[in-house]
Design a protein around this motif. Structure first.
Motif, mmCIF file in Angstrom:
data_model
loop_
_atom_site.group_PDB
_atom_site.id
_atom_site.type_symbol
_atom_site.label_atom_id
_atom_site.label_comp_id
_atom_site.label_asym_id
_atom_site.label_seq_id
_atom_site.Cartn_x
_atom_site.Cartn_y
_atom_site.Cartn_z
ATOM 1 N N ALA A 148 0.843 -1.202 0.000
ATOM 2 C CA ALA A 148 0.000 0.000 0.000
ATOM 3 C C ALA A 148 0.876 1.250 0.000
ATOM 4 O O ALA A 148 0.583 2.216 -0.714
ATOM 5 C CB ALA A 148 -0.938 -0.008 1.202
ATOM 6 N N ALA A 149 1.951 1.245 0.785
ATOM 7 C CA ALA A 149 2.867 2.395 0.818
ATOM 8 C C ALA A 149 3.432 2.648 -0.575
ATOM 9 O O ALA A 149 3.518 3.797 -1.026
ATOM 10 C CB ALA A 149 3.996 2.135 1.818
ATOM 11 N N ASN A 150 3.783 1.579 -1.269
ATOM 12 C CA ASN A 150 4.301 1.707 -2.624
ATOM 13 C C ASN A 150 3.235 2.283 -3.560
ATOM 14 O O ASN A 150 3.518 3.122 -4.409
ATOM 15 C CB ASN A 150 4.792 0.347 -3.122
ATOM 16 N N LYS A 151 1.999 1.857 -3.372
ATOM 17 C CA LYS A 151 0.896 2.373 -4.200
ATOM 18 C C LYS A 151 0.698 3.870 -3.953
ATOM 19 O O LYS A 151 0.428 4.624 -4.880
ATOM 20 C CB LYS A 151 -0.381 1.584 -3.919
ATOM 21 N N PHE A 152 0.832 4.300 -2.699
ATOM 22 C CA PHE A 152 0.745 5.731 -2.390
ATOM 23 C C PHE A 152 1.822 6.505 -3.150
ATOM 24 O O PHE A 152 1.565 7.570 -3.699
ATOM 25 C CB PHE A 152 0.899 5.987 -0.888
ATOM 26 N N LEU A 153 3.033 5.969 -3.173
ATOM 27 C CA LEU A 153 4.129 6.649 -3.868
ATOM 28 C C LEU A 153 3.879 6.736 -5.368
ATOM 29 O O LEU A 153 4.121 7.765 -5.989
ATOM 30 C CB LEU A 153 5.449 5.917 -3.603
ATOM 31 N N GLN A 154 3.406 5.654 -5.946
ATOM 32 C CA GLN A 154 3.165 5.631 -7.387
ATOM 33 C C GLN A 154 1.997 6.514 -7.797
ATOM 34 O O GLN A 154 2.059 7.212 -8.801
ATOM 35 C CB GLN A 154 2.905 4.198 -7.859
ATOM 36 N N ALA A 155 0.925 6.497 -7.015
ATOM 37 C CA ALA A 155 -0.297 7.207 -7.398
ATOM 38 C C ALA A 155 -0.309 8.663 -6.941
ATOM 39 O O ALA A 155 -1.129 9.445 -7.401
ATOM 40 C CB ALA A 155 -1.516 6.480 -6.834
ATOM 41 N N LYS A 156 0.595 9.018 -6.027
ATOM 42 C CA LYS A 156 0.644 10.374 -5.473
ATOM 43 C C LYS A 156 -0.721 10.803 -4.926
ATOM 44 O O LYS A 156 -1.230 11.870 -5.213
ATOM 45 C CB LYS A 156 1.159 11.366 -6.517
ATOM 46 N N ARG A 157 -1.317 9.935 -4.131
ATOM 47 C CA ARG A 157 -2.611 10.196 -3.482
ATOM 48 C C ARG A 157 -2.390 10.344 -1.987
ATOM 49 O O ARG A 157 -1.424 9.835 -1.434
ATOM 50 C CB ARG A 157 -3.582 9.031 -3.719
ATOM 51 N N ARG A 158 -3.327 11.006 -1.331
ATOM 52 C CA ARG A 158 -3.252 11.181 0.122
ATOM 53 C C ARG A 158 -4.063 10.117 0.851
ATOM 54 O O ARG A 158 -3.860 9.861 2.025
ATOM 55 C CB ARG A 158 -3.759 12.557 0.510
#
Length: 156
Positions: free
Chosen positions: A113-123
């Motif tokens: 999930a942390a990686n997905k946050f980095l890729q998607a640039k979402r809060r």
């Protein structure tokens, strides 16, 4: 580097949802502030300020996710209403919310999930089960989980 060694160990485990370590669903918020599509922009702004949040999910009367509204969406409306000299009182969020909402699986581990946050640039990412909104995971939730788990091997 510690994350790589953790992922290597994780790959050796069974890939079933019940055995996924450190699941998003264990750290997601379930007591959510939600909005409705017919809510006024002004009332959304008041709620964001009062609750010190930067946005939230928009659900219909069946608790189905239909969008996300953010501070940025509201600021855009403030700017446009001033520019075009149009009042905001009657405007609802339905036409101003993001409707192409990316969700995250509650069974995903927090490192993915942390990686997905980095890729998607979402809060934040909503979690949906059987079409219904069940939770929300934010970047802050990931940080809290990391601090809670810092005694594990991946932190060293």
């Amino acid at each position: 580097m510690g994350i790589k060694s953790f992922q290597g160990a994780r790959r050796q485990q069974a890939n079933t949802a019940d055995t996924t370590p450190f699941k998003v669903s264990d750290y997601m918020s379930t007591d959510l502030i939600t909005f409705s599509p017919d809510q006024s922009i002004e009332s959304v702004i008041e709620t964001l300020i009062k609750n010190k949040i930067s946005g939230g999910p928009v659900v219909n009367d069946k608790d189905e996710l239909v969008g996300i509204i953010s501070e940025g969406d509201c600021i855009k409306q403030i700017s446009e209403s001033r520019y075009y000299n149009m009042p905001m009182q009657d405007k609802t969020i339905e036409k101003h919310m993001a409707t192409n909402v990316e969700t995250i699986d509650g069974n995903m581990n927090i490192f993915d999930a942390a990686n997905k946050f980095l890729q998607a640039k979402r809060r934040r990412f909503p979690i949906v089960e059987h079409g219904k909104l069940v939770g929300l995971i934010s970047q802050k939730d990931i940080l809290k989980a990391a601090m809670e788990l810092k005694g594990q091997n991946w932190w060293k």
